[in-house]
Design a protein around this motif. Sequence first.
Motif, mmCIF file in Angstrom:
data_model
loop_
_atom_site.group_PDB
_atom_site.id
_atom_site.type_symbol
_atom_site.label_atom_id
_atom_site.label_comp_id
_atom_site.label_asym_id
_atom_site.label_seq_id
_atom_site.Cartn_x
_atom_site.Cartn_y
_atom_site.Cartn_z
ATOM 1 N N TYR A 1 0.848 -1.320 -0.025
ATOM 2 C CA TYR A 1 -0.013 0.037 -0.105
ATOM 3 C C TYR A 1 0.883 1.338 0.173
ATOM 4 O O TYR A 1 0.731 2.165 -0.817
ATOM 5 C CB TYR A 1 -0.854 -0.135 1.319
ATOM 6 C CG TYR A 1 -1.822 1.177 1.297
ATOM 7 C CD1 TYR A 1 -2.525 1.700 0.283
ATOM 8 C CD2 TYR A 1 -1.898 2.033 2.555
ATOM 9 C CE1 TYR A 1 -3.426 2.657 0.322
ATOM 10 C CE2 TYR A 1 -2.510 3.050 2.601
ATOM 11 C CZ TYR A 1 -3.599 3.356 1.484
ATOM 12 O OH TYR A 1 -4.288 4.598 1.663
ATOM 13 N N HIS B 1 2.137 1.811 -3.333
ATOM 14 C CA HIS B 1 0.968 2.372 -4.131
ATOM 15 C C HIS B 1 0.728 3.902 -4.039
ATOM 16 O O HIS B 1 0.601 4.680 -4.886
ATOM 17 C CB HIS B 1 -0.485 1.443 -3.794
ATOM 18 C CG HIS B 1 -1.641 2.440 -4.248
ATOM 19 N ND1 HIS B 1 -2.224 2.358 -5.486
ATOM 20 C CD2 HIS B 1 -2.431 3.000 -3.467
ATOM 21 C CE1 HIS B 1 -3.133 3.164 -5.659
ATOM 22 N NE2 HIS B 1 -3.441 3.431 -4.113
ATOM 23 N N THR C 1 -9.433 5.121 1.583
ATOM 24 C CA THR C 1 -8.438 5.149 0.749
ATOM 25 C C THR C 1 -7.957 3.787 0.685
ATOM 26 O O THR C 1 -7.757 2.977 -0.575
ATOM 27 C CB THR C 1 -7.299 6.151 0.809
ATOM 28 O OG1 THR C 1 -7.953 7.541 0.579
ATOM 29 C CG2 THR C 1 -6.399 6.147 -0.552
ATOM 30 N N TRP D 1 -8.460 0.643 -2.066
ATOM 31 C CA TRP D 1 -7.255 0.091 -2.698
ATOM 32 C C TRP D 1 -7.373 -1.481 -2.757
ATOM 33 O O TRP D 1 -7.270 -2.128 -3.520
ATOM 34 C CB TRP D 1 -6.191 0.592 -2.268
ATOM 35 C CG TRP D 1 -4.866 -0.158 -2.671
ATOM 36 C CD1 TRP D 1 -4.456 -0.206 -3.844
ATOM 37 C CD2 TRP D 1 -4.082 -0.937 -1.984
ATOM 38 N NE1 TRP D 1 -3.143 -1.050 -3.983
ATOM 39 C CE2 TRP D 1 -3.012 -1.435 -2.790
ATOM 40 C CE3 TRP D 1 -4.278 -1.446 -0.769
ATOM 41 C CZ2 TRP D 1 -2.002 -2.381 -2.278
ATOM 42 C CZ3 TRP D 1 -3.177 -2.326 -0.242
ATOM 43 C CH2 TRP D 1 -2.362 -2.883 -0.924
ATOM 44 N N THR E 1 -8.036 -4.058 -5.525
ATOM 45 C CA THR E 1 -6.661 -5.173 -6.203
ATOM 46 C C THR E 1 -7.230 -6.576 -5.624
ATOM 47 O O THR E 1 -6.267 -7.464 -5.716
ATOM 48 C CB THR E 1 -5.612 -4.722 -5.506
ATOM 49 O OG1 THR E 1 -5.566 -4.572 -3.918
ATOM 50 C CG2 THR E 1 -4.968 -3.315 -6.073
#
Length: 302
Positions: A12, A15, A83, A87, A91
Motif C-alpha cells: 500500500y 501504491h 483510501t 485500494w 486489488t
Amino acid sequence: MLERHSELLHAYGRHLGAERGRSPHTRRAYLGDVRNLLTYAAGRGILELGELRIADLRAWLGEQADAGAARSTIARRAASARTFLGWAAHTGRIPTDPSLRLVAPRRHSALPDVLKQTEAAQVLDIAAVRADDADPIHVRDRAMLELLYASGVRVGELAALDVDDLDLDQRVVRVMGKGSKERVVPFGEPARRGLLAWLSVRGALATATSGPALFLGRRGRRVDARQVRSTVHEMLSHLPDAPDLGPHGLRHSAATHLLEGGADLRMVQELLGHASLATTQLYTHVSVERLRTSYEQAHPRA
C-alpha cells in the motif's frame, strides 16, 4: 495484526508513492492511520482484513471522538481508511469495501490567521536589517522569508528548491508541488534582491555534499522544514502584536493580500498549487472577514 499484514502495508505504501504520487509525509500519515485501524481491529478480535465491517469502522472513529481527537484528525483518518480499503478491494485483497458508507464529521473551516500588510512589510524590513551584519544565515533567512511571502510556496516546497529552479531574470521559481505537479511561480523585486544577496554568500556555507540545494544550513546541508519554521517564528517574535505564524501563515498572508489587491481567484489558485478552487476560496472569506472588522470599527452605524 501489524506483523500479519506487513507485506500488505508495504504494498500500500508503494501504491501511495508510485501510483498516487503522495509525498513521504503524506504516506507516513496515511500508513500511520491504517496501522491505528488495524491495531484497533485486532483488539476487537478481527485478525483478517476482510472481516472488517462498517460498524467496526464507525466504532473506531467513535472511540477517537470520545478520547477527544480533533474533528480534523477524525476526518483525515476516515479518509485514510476509505483510501486503503478501496485500494484493497480494487486489488482483490478483500472481497468488498466496507468503507463505502463511512461518513466522518466535516472539518471546521476555521479562518486562518494572517498578517496585516503592514506587519508583513515590518517583518521583512527587520529581516533585511539583520542581514546587513553579513552573517550568511541572516542573509539566507531574509531570502527565505522574502520568497515565502512573495510566492506563497509551501514550506516543504521551499526546502526542496535547487539553485537551478530560480530564474532571476524572469523573476520566477519552478516548484514541485503536491502530487508531483510542477508549477512556475513569480516573485517580486524585493525577493529577487534577497535571493541575489543569498547566492553571493551561499558559497560560505556550501560543502562537497551540499549539492544543488538552494537554501543551506550552518553545516552546508539542505535546510529542512523545521529550520524554516524556526526562522519564521523567530522573526515574527519581533512583532509582539502580530499573530504567531509559521511558514504556512506567510502562505495564507500572501494569498489574502493578493486577493485584497484585486488578484483573480483562479490566478491565486494556480499560484498556490491548489487542486480545487474551493480551497482557494477560503481566502476570500478571510478578506471579507477583515473588511467587516474594519467596517464595524469605522462606520458610525455598524
